[in-house]
Design an enzyme around this catalytic site. Structure first.
Site, PDB file in Angstrom:
ATOM      1  N   GLY A 114      56.965  27.322  51.946  1.00  0.00           N
ATOM      2  CA  GLY A 114      55.807  27.999  51.384  1.00  0.00           C
ATOM      3  C   GLY A 114      55.890  29.512  51.427  1.00  0.00           C
ATOM      4  CD  GLN A 115      54.402  32.414  55.185  1.00  0.00           C
ATOM      5  OE1 GLN A 115      54.905  33.419  55.648  1.00  0.00           O
ATOM      6  NE2 GLN A 115      53.110  32.174  55.266  1.00  0.00           N
ATOM      7  CB  CYS A 118      54.702  26.907  57.201  1.00  0.00           C
ATOM      8  SG  CYS A 118      55.199  26.965  55.514  1.00  0.00           S
ATOM      9  CG  MET A 119      58.829  26.020  56.781  1.00  0.00           C
ATOM     10  SD  MET A 119      59.605  27.200  57.878  1.00  0.00           S
ATOM     11  CE  MET A 119      60.179  26.579  59.312  1.00  0.00           C
ATOM     12  CG  MET A 152      52.423  22.868  53.359  1.00  0.00           C
ATOM     13  SD  MET A 152      53.217  23.528  54.814  1.00  0.00           S
ATOM     14  CE  MET A 152      54.846  23.783  54.200  1.00  0.00           C
ATOM     15  CE  LYS A 192      51.262  31.259  43.807  1.00  0.00           C
ATOM     16  NZ  LYS A 192      51.127  30.022  43.023  1.00  0.00           N
TER      17      LYS A 192
END
Lengths: 797, 95
Positions: free
Chosen positions: A381-382, A167-168, A344, A83
């Site tokens: 994740g972000q 998410c977290m 997650m 990515k």
């Protein structure tokens, strides 16, 4: 066409990158630079996940034309994942949003920016209390600072939340419960020296591949690294694991308790560490909704764990008792360095706070925390879930720097920093994400007080659980108004009433904060397409329109506009005018206004100029006598953290119990809220794949990534597939109590779920698995559980 | 035009590594650079990004090649492959 000059140049750059990579990190190779007016290289963090890799971005004639891993970046040391290498193409999809659009008679029609700003401002003027904003960890830090100040300091409105809730959030409540302060004590350096890495429901090989390779590559240098994969399905991570321990969904709670039980039973817990640095806690049965719980004695803790014998844990989890003993023995060894890693799997869990606390607890109990390699590390994740949401505080109950809306003293401090009149900040926390969207999808005459919702930098129409209830419900409600700022059309813009085209990544200045407390900075490199504009500008422009319309909240206590910025001469710069927005560095001004907030929780940040020079710095970043700024790797450890008292060895200086000790929690195993039954006999777990990030709105527009993973699928166990008469590629229907979705089956593919369970990646907008998922959530973090619900699976006729 | 910086890891077995290297040298799409132990630097140049991907797949399938890492991607002129991934509807059938 590609000119010869540029082709030669790119070939030389490609060879330089490859040469540097084969030579190893010690050999830094200068990138070739084209002549004046030619290609230019600048640093930026990657746009995608929370790892925080740095890329070198090559631009020419206003376009990104090359990407390579940044050799100077400590995080990725020149490497990127698939990515990351293609991140530049995320900006060049054919359907970039380039014009503001307002829905008229059911169709989105182009309007001017002036009209768009006016529409938003007038809706807020009409009813400021029913306006809400929803963002994410894709907001840059300055964008989050602006949104937070606009909502909480300007509108006196706490209806601000964001995707990190999905998410977290459980990692946050886990850290707060254990250490009294959010974010990991350790860093990625722990991966370089640990002896054992335990993946708790964590497919790190696909989700955080660069730092996973940082761990695994040690084996190629002859180092011994034991990887234990605790999972509910086999993944690419399993391929690298020494031990794969498959557990039943939700039973990670029992496994953690089983390890703690053995540490006590065998007398292998670290008695000195526990006595010196830890207290024990449990939830108060009389106040089960109070996260702080009540104290318990060591004897009570031991008694509570008594039932978690290896045999009992095997019954609950399916993991053989011998393997539970193996885990207990590993944690009992003082000669090993153990790093637990999760994402997650532990966070999207109806007992997410509990399992986070339990994993911290076994590290504390065994003394495996605070030394290099001994760490409990949550991954995000972000790209700026930590920097923008957790630190800036863009959630409904937070103020910047770890302050709480509900705390009067904290509100006063924030009002002081923002120069607001006393009492401006509303003392009542807003709605967490699930509740916010439930309210937005409820008619006003049925008790909803959220009428207008502005979504920036995320895609809740795809990422929310139980979409029929939490998003699709908006469709027929005429009194609701959805504003979406984004770069591409998405499942969210589909229901939007107003769509605003945004600039992305290196089309604007930015700052992110990654998973290891590293704050990163980059400069704008290219212009956004068409009329796309920075999200931060959009927020400030609406704020200014409200100011011009006479909205009192947009004034500070001296009557000045909330976002007043001056240039080097001291002259006010009207940054709300897009043509003047880049006359000064608004990012720097907002960041410097935010820095004073960070010191209360010892999350000190350096001046903006320090981040310009660095590939990120990990907080607390503390000024040295010589004027330099020093980052901190191991928090709470005397050998590295400047805030630990001399001689203390370890000091948890934000301790819940105010005695510098961390809390070891007891939390019982509890069954999940929905389990398979005769009607819905399969477990469904959802997640991600290597090639696509989050909802795929960017990565699915990158041809190489789309070709590599064109669409979603359902992984089935081979025995289940035979029984269902399904072969790979056949379409199956997955049905839950919420909805049904059709997907092609994949058997023996990338992942291998056990019999009776299925896995679906969530990136594909054409196969929205979140129509099916459950919105049950953790009682403290309010984070939903996307990892387990009950479904039926049938071959589609 | 697809331009990639590659690190090709060869097997430790001398004979197989030698054969693989000879094959790589003969591939007109590749320019080989420095070698450090089993790790060989290379640049792949092909007429299109799609063919660049085929090159990497071919390399991975070559006997004696253990791994192929992509360390640089030239992004220019790739937009010809771009299409919007948006579907006309969703796969949801029950709501």
């Amino acid at each position: 066409m590609l000119t010869v000059d540029r082709r030669e140049f790119l070939t030389a750059a490609a060879m330089a990158a490859a040469t540097a990579a084969v030579a190893g990190k010690a050999k830094a190779v200068s990138l070739p630079v084209m002549g004046q007016g030619g290609l230019k290289w600048e640093k930026a963090p990657c746009r995608f996940c929370g790892t925080g890799c740095h890329v070198m971005v090559g631009t020419e004639a206003g376009k990104v034309v090359a990407i390579q891993g940044d050799q100077k970046a400590e995080v990725n040391r020149g490497l990127l994942c698939v990515k990351g290498y293609h991140v530049g193409l995320a900006m060049y999809g054919p359907d970039r949003l380039t014009t503001p659009m307002l829905r008229k008679n059911g169709r989105l029609e182009p309007i001017t920016w002036d009209e768009a700003i006016d529409v938003i401002a007038r809706r807020i003027m009409a009813n400021p209390r029913t306006f809400a904003m929803y963002g994410s960890g894709q907001w840059t830090i300055p964008e989050g600072v602006a949104a937070n100040k606009f909502m909480k300091g300007g509108l006196s409105n706490n209806y601000l939340d964001g995707n990190p809730r999905l998410c977290m959030a459980s990692a946050v409540t886990g850290f707060l419960s254990t250490f009294g302060v959010d974010e990991p004590p350790g860093v990625y350096d722990d991966l370089d020296v640990c002896d054992v890495a335990i993946m708790w429901g964590n497919n790190m090989a696909e989700m955080h591949p660069v730092i996973f390779s940082r761990l695994i590559d040690r084996r190629s240098r002859g180092e011994k690294v034991m990887v234990i994969d605790l999972g509910t399905r086999r993944t690419r991570t399993t391929d690298h694991a020494d031990e794969y321990l498959q557990f039943n969904p939700q039973s990670d709670l029992a496994i953690a308790n089983g390890i703690a039980h053995l540490l006590l039973k065998n007398g292998t817990y670290d008695k000195r560490y526990v006595e010196k640095f830890c207290n024990f806690r449990q939830l108060d049965p009389e106040k089960p909704d109070v996260m702080q719980g009540k104290p318990m004695t060591f004897a009570e803790y031991e008694s509570a764990l008594a039932e978690y014998t290896p045999e009992r844990v095997e019954q609950i989890s399916g993991v053989p008792a011998a393997k539970i003993r193996m885990l207990g023995d590993l944690f009992g060894r003082r000669d090993l360095r153990i790093n637990s890693l999760w994402c997650m799997g532990m966070n999207q869990h109806t007992r997410g706070t509990a399992i986070n606390c339990l994993v911290h607890g076994i590290h504390l109990l065994s003394g495996h925390l605070g030394k290099p390699g001994d760490a409990a590390t949550s991954l995000t994740g972000q790209p700026s879930a930590c920097g923008t949401v957790r630190e800036v505080g863009t959630l409904c109950h937070l103020l910047p720097g770890g302050r709480l809306i509900a705390n009067e003293e904290h509100r006063k401090q924030a009002e002081g920093f923002w120069n607001l009149p006393e009492g401006r900040i509303n003392p009542k926390p807003g709605y967490h994400t699930v509740l916010l969207f439930e309210k937005f999808c409820t008619p006003t005459d049925k008790g909803s007080d959220v009428q207008t919702l502005w979504v920036q930098v995320t895609n809740p129409g795809h990422s929310l659980p139980n979409l029929p209830k939490l998003f699709r419900g908006k469709k027929d409600l005429q009194d609701k108004f959805l504003i979406v700022s984004d770069v591409y059309p998405t499942a969210t813009t589909e229901l939007a009433d107003l769509v605003l085209p945004s600039a992305m990544w290196v089309e604007k200045n930015g700052m992110y904060g990654n998973s290891e407390r590293r704050t990163q900075q980059w400069f704008k490199m290219v212009d956004p397409p068409g009329q796309a504009r920075d999200d931060c500008w959009q927020t400030i422009a609406v704020a200014r329109r409200l100011f011009d319309l006479g909205f009192e909240g947009m004034k500070d206590k001296d009557g000045k506009f909330l976002f007043t910025f001056t240039n080097a001469k001291g002259d006010e710069v009207p940054v709300w005018d897009w043509n003047r927005y880049y006359d000064i560095n608004v990012d720097e001004a907002l960041f410097e206004s935010y820095r004073p907030f960070t010191r209360m929780k010892h999350k000190d940040l350096a001046p903006y100029s320090e981040y310009v020079k660095a590939r990120g710095l990990r907080w607390p970043v503390v000024e040295q006598p010589d004027g330099s700024w020093r980052e901190t790797r191991w928090r709470f450890s005397e050998f590295d953290d400047p805030y630990v008292k001399k001689g203390a060895e370890m000091q948890f200086y934000h301790s819940v119990t105010k005695d510098d000790k961390a809390l070891i929690w007891f939390r019982p195993y509890e069954a999940p809220p929905e389990v398979p039954d005769a009607e819905y006999p399969f477990w469904l777990c959802t997640g991600r794949v290597l090639e696509h990030w989050h909802t795929g709105s960017m990565t699915r527009r990158i041809p190489q990534l789309k070709r590599a993973m064109p669409e979603s699928y359902v992984e089935l166990n081979r025995e289940d597939a035979v029984r269902l008469g399904v072969r790979s590629g056949d379409l199956v229907t997955i049905t839950s109590r919420r909805a049904a979705v059709n997907l092609p089956a994949w058997i023996g593919g990338r992942g291998d779920p056990p019999k009776g369970s299925a896995f679906v990646p969530f990136f594909d907008e054409a196969m929205l698995i979140n129509l099916v998922t459950l919105d049950a959530h953790d009682p403290f973090s309010k984070q939903p559980d996307y990892k387990k619900c009950a479904v039926s699976i049938t071959k589609t006729v | 035009m697809g331009i990639s910086g590659l690190v090709i890891t060869l097997t430790q077995r001398d004979e197989a590594a030698g054969a693989a290297l000879a094959k790589l040298r003969g591939d007109p799409r590749l320019t080989l650079g420095e070698r450090n132990g089993p790790r060989q630097a290379a640049v792949g140049v092909t007429p299109s990004v799609e063919q660049d991907e085929h090159l990497v797949a071919d390399l991975r399938a070559t006997e004696g090649v253990v791994d192929v890492e992509i360390v640089f991607v030239g992004l220019d002129e790739t937009t010809e492959h771009h299409t919007s991934p948006r579907a006309t509807g969703t796969g949801g059938v029950g709501c």
